[in-house]
Design an enzyme around this catalytic site. Structure first.
Site: not given
Ligand code: NAD
Length: 496
Positions: A165, A189, A243, A253, A265, A300, A398
């Site tokens: 997000w 998604k 994350s 998975y 990422e 990130c 983080e």
């Molecule tokens: P998140 O991992 O909670 O969610 C990311 C996506 O995964 C969302 O679409 C979410 O619905 C989905 N998701 C959540 N739980 C899931 C599950 N059990 N099974 C399958 N899909 C699932 O992360 P967030 O809170 O949305 O974003 C923040 C994180 O993203 C931070 O850790 C940040 O560092 C990372 N990030 C990394 C980069 C990069 O390029 N390295 C860029 C942006 C954000």
């Protein structure tokens, strides 16, 4: 005119896309369920969005597979695919203010940043990749006479993309466009906190001429829709940004299903190092403050760990503290605000738990409190901790908020050791005017992007991604295409 009144007008008149896009049609979830998308700056419900689950994912993957097998997209001449994607860029550009308002309302980002930076850059990135579509050459291998070896990059088939997000539109573009350029079909998604701009991308892709089923956008929760995509037996590749904990789930998975390729990422805890030979400390402080406070620190690659040489530490921390006044929380739709809202109340509470822990671990020198804007919202002051020990939680985990953890070092070796003392390896920045040091230090830092005298530079010409638990694979640049293709060798014996 782009003042507060202008943006409130755009926000009041913008349309919220709420339906999934599957097989070229806008559809509700099979279950009929919806989830509320909430503006974190005000707590108001913006719209109810289709809450897709396994059944919708099945439909989207089937549509993507049909389109791939029919060749409606991958078999088009490369120049024709380029034309469609360039048309998409034009349609998006024409809606830049509306997209910026959607992004700001959806996740609390400053509209000024969404408009001037994030969305505008993402469209440029789309265009950059689109222009690659008819410039991908293959190889001929040096085989013995009488044989020809063709080594071709071929699309994988159905690519699933699960995105976060914090940069909803950018992450959708970074994943989907190289996959499409390579000739794949995609099921995207978006994060449940921020579905609007991804849905609008899907709508406009159809308008631009992308055939039905080639780009499907399926909003829903991670534990249902995201997991279904990760476990799907007919998805060939899963590209994820989010994350580290959820990234690890996608590896599982894959192992539990069809061994689909997984590109991750993930999180970061990026160090910024300021050496005493940096000639412009004020500029370095500007960069580092922007690196940790941009997007409320929900980046990130945010420069969340700061290491300053002992000799300049007092002066430099004063400069950093002085810059926090530029990041005063305010209405995200007001271009004069310094900091927007955190994505939601739950995440804001999580960040504040780290801040409270930090008060016992280190010296709080700025911020440290929540803030209210017009009596509402999930706002947090720009926060700086000094004298943070390397073992402190705020130095290791983080936080994903506007929280800087600073400490000092005595020599170059210690700076490198501190910088590398992390499970993450996404980005790093160093500030120095000594060219030998630039090469020495940058070669020894374990990070996908080492920025010198700048923080967090992004450009489609260079790859972005991490080492260690920040992930695998790279977004952006020509290398992004590699992730969405496989190599096919065709061996032709033409002399018997
Ligand atoms: P998140 O991992 O909670 O969610 C990311 C996506 O995964 C969302 O679409 C979410 O619905 C989905 N998701 C959540 N739980 C899931 C599950 N059990 N099974 C399958 N899909 C699932 O992360 P967030 O809170 O949305 O974003 C923040 C994180 O993203 C931070 O850790 C940040 O560092 C990372 N990030 C990394 C980069 C990069 O390029 N390295 C860029 C942006 C954000």
């Amino acid at each position: 005119m782009t003042d507060r009144a202008y943006w409130h007008h755009v926000a009041a008149t913008v349309r919220f896309p709420t339906l999934a896009i599957i097989d070229g049609r806008k559809v509700p979830a099979v279950s009929g369920s919806t989830f509320a998308s909430i503006n974190p700056a005000t707590g108001e419900v913006l719209a109810d969005v289709a809450e897709c689950d396994t059944r919708d994912i099945d439909l989207a993957v089937a549509a993507a597979r049909r389109a791939f097998e029919a060749g409606t997209w991958r078999d088009q001449p490369p120049a024709a695919r380029k034309t469609v994607l360039l048309r998409l860029a034009e349609l998006l550009r024409a809606e830049l203010p509306q997209l910026a308002a959607l992004e700001s309302l959806d996740m609390g980002k400053l509209v000024r940043d969404a408009h001037g930076n994030d969305i505008a850059n993402a469209i440029n990135i789309l265009q950059w990749h689109a222009e690659e579509a008819d410039k991908i050459y293959d190889e001929i291998a040096p085989l013995p006479a009488g044989n020809v070896g063709l080594v071709r990059r071929v699309p994988l088939g159905v690519v699933g993309a699960v995105v976060p997000w914090n940069f909803p539109f950018n992450m959708a573009i970074w994943k989907c466009i190289p996959a499409l350029v390579a000739g794949n079909s995609v099921v995207l998604k978006p994060a449940e906190q921020s579905p609007f701009t991804a849905l609008r991308l899907g709508e406009l892709a159809l308008e631009a001429g992308l055939p039905a089923g080639v780009l499907n956008v399926v909003p829903g929760y991670g534990e249902t829709a995201g997991k279904a995509l990760g476990l799907h037996m007919d998805v060939d590749c899963l590209a994820f940004t989010g994350s580290t904990a959820v990234g690890k789930l996608f590896l599982r998975y894959s192992g539990e299903s069809n061994m689909k390729q997984v590109w991750l990422e993930c999180g970061g805890k990026s160090p910024a190092i300021v050496f005493p030979d940096c000639n412009d400390l004020a500029y370095a402080a500007d960069q580092i403050a922007s690196g940790i406070f941009y997007n409320q620190g929900q980046v990130c690659s945010a420069s969340s760990r700061l290491y300053v040489h002992k000799a300049i530490a007092t002066e430099f921390m004063d400069l950093i503290r002085a810059r926090t006044v530029r990041y005063r929380p305010g209405d995200p739709l007001d271009p004069s605000s310094g900091l927007g809202a955190m994505v939601d109340a739950k995440h804001a509470a999580n960040v504040m738990r780290y801040v409270e822990a930090g008060k016992y671990e280190a010296d709080l020198i700025a911020g440290g409190r929540t803030a209210e804007v017009n009596g509402a919202g999930s706002f947090i002051e720009p926060t700086v901790f000094a004298n943070v020990p390397p073992s402190a939680t705020i130095a290791r985990e983080e936080i994903f908020g506007p929280v800087l953890a600073a400490s000092t070092f005595e020599d170059e070796a210690e700076a490198i050791r501190l910088a590398n003392d992390s499970i993450y390896g996404l980005a790093a920045s160093i500030f120095t005017d000594d060219l030998s040091r630039v090469h020495r230090v940058s070669e020894r830092i374990t990070a996908g992007v080492v920025a010198v005298n700048v923080v967090d530079p992004v450009n489609p010409a260079v790859p972005f991604g991490g080492f260690k638990q920040s992930g695998t694979g790279r977004d952006l640049s020509r290398h992004a295409i590699d992730k969405y293709t496989s190599l096919r060798t065709t061996w032709i014996r033409h002399r018997h």
